[in-house]
Each structure stands twice: as C-alpha cells, then as structure tokens.
Write a protein that holds these residues in place. Structure first.
Motif, short mmCIF file in Angstrom:
data_model
loop_
_atom_site.label_atom_id
_atom_site.label_comp_id
_atom_site.label_asym_id
_atom_site.label_seq_id
_atom_site.Cartn_x
_atom_site.Cartn_y
_atom_site.Cartn_z
N SER A 62 0.82 -1.22 0.00
CA SER A 62 0.00 0.00 0.00
C SER A 62 0.85 1.27 0.00
O SER A 62 0.32 2.37 -0.14
CB SER A 62 -0.92 0.01 1.23
OG SER A 62 -1.74 -1.14 1.24
N PRO A 70 -7.14 2.79 -4.00
CA PRO A 70 -8.20 2.22 -3.14
C PRO A 70 -8.94 1.04 -3.78
O PRO A 70 -9.29 0.08 -3.08
CB PRO A 70 -9.15 3.40 -2.92
CG PRO A 70 -8.33 4.61 -3.15
CD PRO A 70 -7.32 4.24 -4.19
N HIS A 71 -9.17 1.09 -5.10
CA HIS A 71 -9.93 0.02 -5.75
C HIS A 71 -9.14 -1.29 -5.85
O HIS A 71 -9.70 -2.34 -6.15
CB HIS A 71 -10.40 0.47 -7.15
CG HIS A 71 -9.28 0.68 -8.13
ND1 HIS A 71 -8.58 1.86 -8.20
CD2 HIS A 71 -8.74 -0.16 -9.07
CE1 HIS A 71 -7.65 1.76 -9.14
NE2 HIS A 71 -7.72 0.55 -9.68
N ALA A 73 -7.43 -2.38 -3.22
CA ALA A 73 -7.28 -2.82 -1.83
C ALA A 73 -7.61 -4.30 -1.62
O ALA A 73 -6.86 -5.00 -0.94
CB ALA A 73 -8.13 -1.95 -0.91
N TYR A 150 -13.76 -5.29 3.78
CA TYR A 150 -14.86 -4.64 3.05
C TYR A 150 -16.02 -4.30 4.00
O TYR A 150 -16.57 -3.19 3.96
CB TYR A 150 -15.36 -5.55 1.93
CG TYR A 150 -16.64 -5.06 1.28
CD1 TYR A 150 -16.63 -3.96 0.42
CD2 TYR A 150 -17.86 -5.68 1.55
CE1 TYR A 150 -17.80 -3.48 -0.15
CE2 TYR A 150 -19.04 -5.22 0.99
CZ TYR A 150 -19.01 -4.12 0.14
OH TYR A 150 -20.17 -3.65 -0.42
N SER A 153 -15.09 -1.35 6.21
CA SER A 153 -15.11 -0.06 5.51
C SER A 153 -16.54 0.37 5.19
O SER A 153 -16.88 1.56 5.29
CB SER A 153 -14.28 -0.14 4.23
OG SER A 153 -14.82 -1.09 3.33
N TRP A 157 -18.24 3.64 6.78
CA TRP A 157 -18.74 4.68 5.87
C TRP A 157 -20.20 5.03 6.18
O TRP A 157 -20.57 6.20 6.19
CB TRP A 157 -18.62 4.18 4.43
CG TRP A 157 -19.23 5.11 3.42
CD1 TRP A 157 -18.76 6.32 3.01
CD2 TRP A 157 -20.46 4.89 2.71
NE1 TRP A 157 -19.61 6.87 2.08
CE2 TRP A 157 -20.67 6.02 1.87
CE3 TRP A 157 -21.40 3.86 2.68
CZ2 TRP A 157 -21.78 6.14 1.05
CZ3 TRP A 157 -22.51 3.98 1.86
CH2 TRP A 157 -22.69 5.10 1.06
#
Length: 262
Positions: A62, A70-71, A73, A150, A153, A157
């Motif tokens: 990273s 980010p896509h 990840a 996922y 996150s 969010w």
C-alpha cells in the motif's frame, strides 16, 4: 490462545466427524480435550507469524505504486493474507498433525503421538499435509480477510466514523463463518491426509483423489462433514480474536502517536 483453548471441543468434534473411521470410532464425545497441548504450543507463534507477515505485506504493497489505489485494496489484502498463511503454516502444520492424530486416537497422549510420528515418518511426517493445509488456508484467507476489510469499511462509511472494536469483531465473525463453510471440503481433505496411515494412497496428499474418494463413499454430506462445528469455531473465534486484535492494535498505535508527539 484463549480462542483455541476455549473452543477446542468444537475442533475435536469437527476432526472426528471428518475422519475416515467415523465420529464414534474416532472417540465420539470422549476425551474432548485430547491434543490440546499441541494447540496451546502452536497457537501463539502461529498467529504471530501470520499477522506480522499480513500487516508488513499490506503496508509494503500500500506504500506506493499500482497497489496503493483504493480500488486495488481487496487484491492487496488477498496477497498479504496468502503470504501470511504460507509463513504461518510452517508452524501450524506440525502442531496440527500431532493435534489431529491425538484427537482421532483419544487413548494416546500428545507426547506419545509426537514420538510415534517422528519414529515412523521422521520430521517429514510432521509436515505431511503442508500442501493441503496451504491450499485450504489460502482460499480461506482470500474470502475471509477481503470480506472482513470490506464489511469494516462499509459499516464505517455508513455510520460516518471508525468502527468500535466490537463492530470489527462482528464483521470478523461473519466473514469467518462464510469462509469456513465454502472451504470445508478442503478442510476434509486436509484432515484425511494428516490422519491417513503412512504409505497409503491418501497419505500421498493428492487432494483431488481424496475429495473424489470422499464423494464416492459419503457424497455431498461427506465433503461438508464438520461444517457446523467448523463455522461455529471460526465465527466465535473470529469475533474474539479479530475484535481483540483491532482493540490492541489501536491502543498500541495511539500510544505510539502520543509518545511521538513533542
């Protein structure tokens, strides 16, 4: 270690359900803690080896270049988890071999099983099933860790701030249960290979052949034998382990930030 020791009976039941001799011949509900010393010895270094490799790989990938986007990840998490499993299995497999053989032969002790394995097969015997374990763990990690990251996150969010440790733990439990179920056939193959008699066809470690043999003798239920205790072990374990991991990691990071501040 807390997870491995408190949930050990579920692991024993799973091993006996998957064994070739069948649940009751492998011990049934007797000696439910058979093999626990092996799990206790291997638990700490195994988990440490995985997460040191996982976090270091994730940080390196990273840091810059194509993997920093980010896509990308999920791919970063998959690669980091896969490498972590390959390293951790160097410690996990010997303890797993001794543990599972003791679980399927509760009249024996962990120490006697270790000596018997070394006497009959040497050090190579302790690494029988390394390939099948890695081939189980990598797909497991490819499902569990990207799904865990996922879900964290997504939840973060939606609520607009970083997750609490218990929320990360819930995500870990769900991701673990999904990964445990879909990889159960590979776990069955690994168990059969580790428990097989030295020199037998199963002991050679041919996973497709082992899976075909299970399919032919027990059908689809045989391929998913032990899936319920396996899902229970990994989902409850994931809740405790990943929740505690997030809590301790954040605490250590916050302490480092405060100590770095002038």
């Amino acid at each position: 270690m807390c997870v491995d020791l408190t949930l050990f009976p579920l692991d024993t039941i799973k091993t006996r359900l998957q064994s070739q001799q069948g649940f009751y011949k492998a011990g049934g509900f007797r000696g439910i803690y058979a093999g626990v010393p092996s799990a206790a010895v291997g638990s700490f270094p195994n988990a440490a080896a995985f997460f040191v490799t996982y976090d270091c790989t994730k940080s390196l990938l990273s840091a810059g270049g194509a993997f920093a986007a980010p896509h990308v990840a999920p791919i970063t998490h998959m690669l980091a988890a896969s490498l972590g499993e390959i390293v951790a299995c160097l410690i996990r497999v010997p303890t797993e071999v001794v543990k599972q053989r003791t679980q399927a032969s509760p009249s024996s002790t962990t120490y006697n099983m270790l000596l018997a394995t070394l006497r009959e097969e040497g050090v190579r015997g302790l690494y029988r099933g390394y390939g099948s374990t890695v081939l189980r763990e990598i797909p497991f990690s490819l499902v569990q860790f990207p799904l865990w990251e996922y879900l964290k996150s997504l939840w973060s969010w939606r609520q607009g701030h970083t997750l609490y440790s218990w929320q990360a733990a819930v995500c870990g439990a769900f991701a673990g249960a999904v990964a445990a179920f879909v990889t159960t056939p590979l776990d069955v193959a690994k168990t059969r290979i580790m428990l097989a008699k030295a020199g037998s066809t199963t002991a050679s470690g041919n996973i497709p052949l082992v899976l075909y043999d299970v399919w032919r003798s027990r059908g689809l239920p045989g391929l998913f034998a032990g899936s319920i205790p396996r899902m229970a072990f990994i989902s409850i374990g994931g809740f405790i382990f990943l929740g505690a991991y997030e809590k301790v990691r954040r605490t250590l990071l916050s302490q480092k930030i405060h100590s770095d501040c002038p």
